[in-house]
Design a protein around this motif. Structure first.
Motif, PDB file in Angstrom:
ATOM      1  N   PHE A  49       0.853  -0.835  -0.136  1.00 55.43           N
ATOM      2  CA  PHE A  49      -0.198  -0.136  -0.111  1.00 55.43           C
ATOM      3  C   PHE A  49       0.865   1.369  -0.340  1.00 55.43           C
ATOM      4  CE2 PHE A  49      -2.168  -3.318   2.503  1.00 55.43           C
ATOM      5  CZ  PHE A  49      -2.886  -3.255   1.615  1.00 55.43           C
ATOM      6  N   PRO A  50       1.197   1.796  -1.012  1.00 60.01           N
ATOM      7  CA  PRO A  50       1.749   3.168  -1.025  1.00 60.01           C
ATOM      8  C   PRO A  50       1.357   4.336   0.136  1.00 60.01           C
ATOM      9  CG  PRO A  50       0.495   2.462  -3.695  1.00 60.01           C
ATOM     10  CD  PRO A  50       0.227   1.966  -2.336  1.00 60.01           C
ATOM     11  N   GLY A  51       2.758   4.967   0.184  1.00 63.64           N
ATOM     12  CA  GLY A  51       3.244   5.248   1.702  1.00 63.64           C
ATOM     13  C   GLY A  51       2.786   4.884   3.092  1.00 63.64           C
ATOM     14  N   LEU A  52       1.997   3.602   3.018  1.00 62.89           N
ATOM     15  CA  LEU A  52       1.419   2.856   4.525  1.00 62.89           C
ATOM     16  C   LEU A  52       2.619   1.864   4.551  1.00 62.89           C
ATOM     17  CD1 LEU A  52      -1.601   2.649   4.192  1.00 62.89           C
ATOM     18  CD2 LEU A  52      -1.327   4.441   5.254  1.00 62.89           C
ATOM     19  N   TYR A  53       2.992   1.715   6.203  1.00 61.00           N
ATOM     20  CA  TYR A  53       4.062   0.150   5.917  1.00 61.00           C
ATOM     21  C   TYR A  53       2.745  -0.559   6.772  1.00 61.00           C
ATOM     22  CZ  TYR A  53       6.321  -2.325   9.456  1.00 61.00           C
ATOM     23  OH  TYR A  53       6.465  -4.351  10.175  1.00 61.00           O
ATOM     24  N   PHE A  54       3.491  -1.582   5.725  1.00 61.99           N
ATOM     25  CA  PHE A  54       2.173  -2.794   5.601  1.00 61.99           C
ATOM     26  C   PHE A  54       3.031  -4.303   6.913  1.00 61.99           C
ATOM     27  CE2 PHE A  54       1.455  -6.924   4.111  1.00 61.99           C
ATOM     28  CZ  PHE A  54      -0.131  -7.698   4.473  1.00 61.99           C
ATOM     29  N   THR A  55       2.005  -4.620   7.804  1.00 59.53           N
ATOM     30  CA  THR A  55       2.286  -4.974   8.800  1.00 59.53           C
ATOM     31  C   THR A  55       2.245  -6.542   9.089  1.00 59.53           C
ATOM     32  OG1 THR A  55       0.111  -5.481   9.947  1.00 59.53           O
ATOM     33  CG2 THR A  55       1.318  -3.503  10.466  1.00 59.53           C
ATOM     34  N   GLY A  56       1.412  -7.245   7.637  1.00 60.86           N
ATOM     35  CA  GLY A  56       1.654  -8.376   7.330  1.00 60.86           C
ATOM     36  C   GLY A  56       0.555  -9.528   8.436  1.00 60.86           C
ATOM     37  N   ASP A  57       0.134  -7.923   9.012  1.00 60.88           N
ATOM     38  CA  ASP A  57      -1.323  -8.452   9.793  1.00 60.88           C
ATOM     39  C   ASP A  57      -2.416  -8.658   9.416  1.00 60.88           C
ATOM     40  OD1 ASP A  57       0.631  -9.708  11.856  1.00 60.88           O
ATOM     41  OD2 ASP A  57       0.054  -8.716  13.653  1.00 60.88           O
ATOM     42  N   GLY A  58      -3.661  -9.371   9.943  1.00 59.39           N
ATOM     43  CA  GLY A  58      -5.039  -8.789   9.719  1.00 59.39           C
ATOM     44  C   GLY A  58      -5.415  -8.883  10.799  1.00 59.39           C
ATOM     45  N   ALA A  59      -6.305  -7.465  10.890  1.00 60.29           N
ATOM     46  CA  ALA A  59      -7.098  -7.002  11.704  1.00 60.29           C
ATOM     47  C   ALA A  59      -8.371  -6.010  11.139  1.00 60.29           C
ATOM     48  CB  ALA A  59      -5.950  -5.688  12.308  1.00 60.29           C
ATOM     49  N   MET A  60      -9.653  -6.254  12.838  1.00 62.27           N
ATOM     50  CA  MET A  60     -10.497  -5.342  12.567  1.00 62.27           C
ATOM     51  C   MET A  60     -10.984  -4.573  13.643  1.00 62.27           C
ATOM     52  SD  MET A  60     -14.112  -6.791  13.650  1.00 62.27           S
ATOM     53  CE  MET A  60     -13.811  -6.583  15.016  1.00 62.27           C
ATOM     54  N   LYS A  61     -11.687  -3.234  13.016  1.00 64.17           N
ATOM     55  CA  LYS A  61     -11.582  -2.063  14.038  1.00 64.17           C
ATOM     56  C   LYS A  61     -13.106  -2.367  14.864  1.00 64.17           C
ATOM     57  CE  LYS A  61      -8.493   1.962  13.002  1.00 64.17           C
ATOM     58  NZ  LYS A  61      -8.760   3.256  12.763  1.00 64.17           N
ATOM     59  N   ASP A  62     -13.265  -2.975  15.641  1.00 65.05           N
ATOM     60  CA  ASP A  62     -15.259  -2.416  16.090  1.00 65.05           C
ATOM     61  C   ASP A  62     -16.089  -1.116  16.436  1.00 65.05           C
ATOM     62  OD1 ASP A  62     -14.582  -1.025  18.744  1.00 65.05           O
ATOM     63  OD2 ASP A  62     -14.711  -3.090  19.900  1.00 65.05           O
ATOM     64  N   SER A  63     -16.796  -0.866  16.142  1.00 67.07           N
ATOM     65  CA  SER A  63     -17.657  -0.118  16.500  1.00 67.07           C
ATOM     66  C   SER A  63     -17.114   1.351  17.441  1.00 67.07           C
ATOM     67  CB  SER A  63     -19.072  -0.066  16.332  1.00 67.07           C
ATOM     68  OG  SER A  63     -18.938  -0.671  17.630  1.00 67.07           O
ATOM     69  N   ASP A  64     -16.555   0.741  18.106  1.00 65.14           N
ATOM     70  CA  ASP A  64     -16.221   1.604  19.309  1.00 65.14           C
ATOM     71  C   ASP A  64     -14.667   2.159  19.092  1.00 65.14           C
ATOM     72  OD1 ASP A  64     -17.962   1.515  21.284  1.00 65.14           O
ATOM     73  OD2 ASP A  64     -17.235  -0.300  21.747  1.00 65.14           O
ATOM     74  N   ASP A  65     -14.205   1.545  17.562  1.00 68.21           N
ATOM     75  CA  ASP A  65     -12.891   1.676  16.831  1.00 68.21           C
ATOM     76  C   ASP A  65     -11.656   1.135  17.953  1.00 68.21           C
ATOM     77  OD1 ASP A  65     -12.211   3.901  15.262  1.00 68.21           O
ATOM     78  OD2 ASP A  65     -12.006   5.354  16.695  1.00 68.21           O
ATOM     79  N   TYR A  66     -12.050   0.025  18.664  1.00 67.53           N
ATOM     80  CA  TYR A  66     -11.098  -1.190  19.383  1.00 67.53           C
ATOM     81  C   TYR A  66     -10.054  -1.819  17.991  1.00 67.53           C
ATOM     82  CZ  TYR A  66     -11.584   0.274  23.578  1.00 67.53           C
ATOM     83  OH  TYR A  66     -12.039   0.678  25.239  1.00 67.53           O
ATOM     84  N   ILE A  67      -9.116  -2.056  17.757  1.00 66.86           N
ATOM     85  CA  ILE A  67      -8.291  -2.837  17.181  1.00 66.86           C
ATOM     86  C   ILE A  67      -8.161  -4.203  17.617  1.00 66.86           C
ATOM     87  CG2 ILE A  67      -6.225  -3.486  16.187  1.00 66.86           C
ATOM     88  CD1 ILE A  67      -5.849   0.147  16.146  1.00 66.86           C
ATOM     89  N   TRP A  68      -8.637  -5.298  16.833  1.00 68.80           N
ATOM     90  CA  TRP A  68      -8.440  -6.289  17.569  1.00 68.80           C
ATOM     91  C   TRP A  68      -7.478  -7.032  16.565  1.00 68.80           C
ATOM     92  CZ3 TRP A  68     -11.641  -8.718  20.898  1.00 68.80           C
ATOM     93  CH2 TRP A  68     -12.295  -8.138  21.501  1.00 68.80           C
TER      94      TRP A  68
END
Ligand code: WT7
Length: 648
Positions: free
Chosen positions: A495-514
């Motif tokens: 993703f140009p300009g973004l550091y790719f971590t290699g991890d999959g993730a999700m943000k919930d509706s409170d913005d918490y990262i899983w």
């Protein structure tokens, strides 16, 4: 983001949020949004303020230089020394008699070093390194058990500006050889052996054969830790004790440039060849110093224990550089949790009155299996904060940790980061952030992360995507040693300009990262990163093996375990004996952490028309799921056959 004023004391199993206790909040270093607000206003300014807490011989000209992406620089023209910041600075400030390291060996031997005493040892070791011909910019490989001498050697390197490459003591001599070679190390510091579960394991005696195969290596220093006999090659090999007893006691710290290399740490990638992750001096130290202080709510009277081995990044950042740069008392244990008995950790917490415990989900799940009676029988009331790192922590393990170790009194910081990030990137601030069991919560102040879709656009809440870091941070890796191309390719091309971590993730509706785990061909075995390709190469190296495909199979304790699907060469036949041989071969090539849990022989591997092995289908089989999309398969019969044989 701040906890509401109405403070709930306890985490109830059916509620989403879990608040730090009133008492914890009241006493926390940070108990409001000040740090977040400060960083939000100006991230660069935030890191500059954090840098001011360290001692610089010369102040930086520019905080952040982004003129040549993705080769970012921090605190350019600044001069500092890491060992000075970890030792001399505290002594100058009157903390010389405070304990820096408290060590207990597996046999119960104890070493306690004050900051003054540690400085003396580090200076002596630095002079020893010089005597061995090591100077600024030279690379030193450290292959040692968990000992004070390991920390002393690392700090000694930083004192004279040498670059260390610590190789985990559990890696095999062959893996060690590859890493010495790749880093071009001139010196190896090692031990004659290590203590583990009441036995002695040879180190230098095992590595003897590979040392001759490392052309760059000029000298070897051997610490005598066990009774295992060993030979010293005259001129090349030296005894640690002899050198340390016959050297000068003072050594002035080298003034290093903020962007001078500090260390290389080899980690697995998606090819068979490990990546030499390179960290530099100023930004790294600012990052680990800041995150250690705030994530662990560090107080002067804490006794802090991080159970990670120094051979991994967690050991570098949160056994050595983070805590020591804050002047903390660090407890180090040589052994494992189950020797001499399964309550060893709880015994040590009781004995040393540990206040902060930082460990891994795989360990927590193991403790769960052993039962809560063991911790219950010990006094763990000194604990005030718990931490978790290395893989996603399942809510069940989180709650067990919270209840049976923290006694519902201690917040848990679930910290997400990587060897590459150098420092914790996502974590609660324990006096501020309401926790959700299983979520690493929010990015640390001064860091911006996102979850994006295939096109690099922010994914909507509750939708799975890729975890990226949006802006550079001080302790980021600077490149892969001797391999800029792979650095750009692995982290910056997705993703140009973004550091790719290699991890999959999700943000919930409170913005918490899983965090959902890796999306590439990297396995996470008990919190340790192992590339599928590395294990496959090790298997194919065996004369009987034609081809192999390695997958991570879900495991209740380790997170994942290694399953290998192997096709054999013409004249070989699968047998239990061959299974054992192959497992042993992988241990020889890489080390015990990569030993496959199961090996399954098959006539063919499932491949696409273009010849790519479809590991995802093998994963479906191993985990007993229905097969996913098979339309791209060259020969669907192959997978059917494997499936039938595997499940029978
Ligand atoms: C990978 C990095 C950072 C030190 C230990 C491992 C996984 C790490 C968490 C966490 C979910 C985690 C990720 C990451 N990981 N911490 N708190 N929750 N996953 O360092 O060997 O560089 O591995 O470990 O997949 O990418 P590493």
């Amino acid at each position: 983001m701040a906890a509401s004023n109405e403070i709930k004391m306890y985490c109830v199993e059916d509620s989403t949020f879990c608040y730090p206790s009133e008492n914890f909040q009241k006493n926390a270093l940070i108990n409001n949004n000040e740090l977040y607000n400060m960083a939000k206003t100006d991230g660069i300014d935030f890191w500059e303020k954090m840098a001011e807490g360290l001692k610089w011989f010369r102040k930086w000209e520019t905080v952040f230089d982004e003129s040549n992406p993705p080769y970012y620089q921090w605190f350019t023209e600044g001069k500092l020394n890491v060992s000075y910041n970890c030792l001399d600075r505290h002594i100058d400030e009157g903390r010389g008699n405070k304990r820096a390291i408290v060590f207990e060996g597996e046999k119960g031997d104890v070493v306690s070093l004050t900051y003054k005493e540690l400085l003396l040892e580090v200076c002596k070791a630095a002079n020893v390194l010089k005597q061995m011909g090591i100077g600024k910019g030279d690379t030193v490989t450290i292959w040692m058990p968990m000992l004070p001498e390991t920390v002393i050697t690392m700090l000694a390197c930083t004192r004279i500006g040498a670059v260390h490459s610590v190789v985990f003591g559990g890696y095999s001599p062959e893996a060690l050889r590859d890493r010495i070679d790749a880093s071009g190390s001139k010196l190896l510091v090692t031990a004659n052996g290590s203590n583990r579960k009441g036995k002695e394991f040879p180190m230098i005696t095992n590595a003897g054969t590979i040392i001759d195969e490392c052309p760059s290596l000029e000298k070897v220093i051997v610490l005598k830790r066990t009774d295992i006999p060993f030979d010293l090659k005259p001129g090349r090999d030296h005894l640690w004790d002899e050198l340390m007893n016959n050297t000068e006691e003072s050594c002035s710290p080298e003034e290093m440039d903020a962007e001078d290399p500090l260390f290389i740490l080899y980690s697995s990638g998606t090819t068979g060849k490990p990546k030499g992750i390179l960290h530099t001096t100023g930004g790294y130290l600012v990052g680990v110093n800041t995150t250690f202080r705030y994530v662990f709510d560090y107080k002067d009277d804490d006794i802090y224990w991080c159970t990670a081995d120094i051979g991994w990044i967690t050991g570098h950042s949160y056994v050595v550089y983070g805590p020591l740069s804050c002047g903390a008392t660090v407890f180090i244990y040589e052994g494992t949790p189950d020797y001499p008995a399964r309550d060893r950790f709880w015994e040590l917490i009781e004995k040393y009155k540990i206040t902060i415990l930082y460990t891994a989900p795989t360990a927590i799940r193991t403790f769960m299996r052993w039962g809560e009676d063991l911790p219950a029988a010990r006094d763990l009331s000194s604990l005030r904060l718990l931490g978790s790192v290395g893989e996603p922590i399942n809510p069940e393990a989180w709650l067990w940790f919270y209840k049976h170790i923290g006694n519902e009194r201690c917040p848990i910081v679930d910290t997400w980061w990587q060897t590459e990030t150098g420092m914790i990137i996502i974590s609660p601030l324990p006096g501020v952030t309401p926790m959700k069991p299983g979520s690493a919560t929010f990015p640390f102040p001064g860091v911006e992360v996102d979850v994006v879709d295939d096109d690099g656009n922010s994914a909507p809440p509750e939708q799975r995507g890729y975890l990226v870091i949006k802006t550079p941070w001080p302790s980021m890796l600077r490149t892969l040693y001797n391999d800029n191309e792979r650095y750009e390719q692995t982290y910056w091309s997705q993703f140009p300009g973004l550091y790719f971590t290699g991890d999959g993730a999700m943000k919930d509706s409170d913005d918490y990262i899983w965090i959902m785990g890796r999306v590439d061909d990297i396995l996470n075995i008990s919190g340790h990163r192992i590339g599928t390709m590395e294990v496959e190469s090790a298997l194919v190296d065996h004369p009987a093996v034609a081809e192999s495909a390695v997958i991570g199979k879900e495991d209740p304790v380790k997170g994942q375990s290694i399953s290998a699907f192997v096709t054999l060469k013409e004249k070989y036949e699968g047998s239990n004996d061959l299974v054992d041989q192959l497992k042993q071969h992988v241990v020889k090539k890489i080390g015990p952490i990569a030993r496959p849990g199961e090996i399954f022989f098959t006539v063919e591997l499932p491949k696409t028309r273009s010849g790519k092995i479809m590991r995802r289908l093998l994963r479906d089989i191993a985990e007993g799921r229905r097969l996913g999309d098979v339309t791209t398969l060259m020969d669907p019969n192959v997978i059917e056959e494997i499936k039938n044989k595997y499940s029978s």
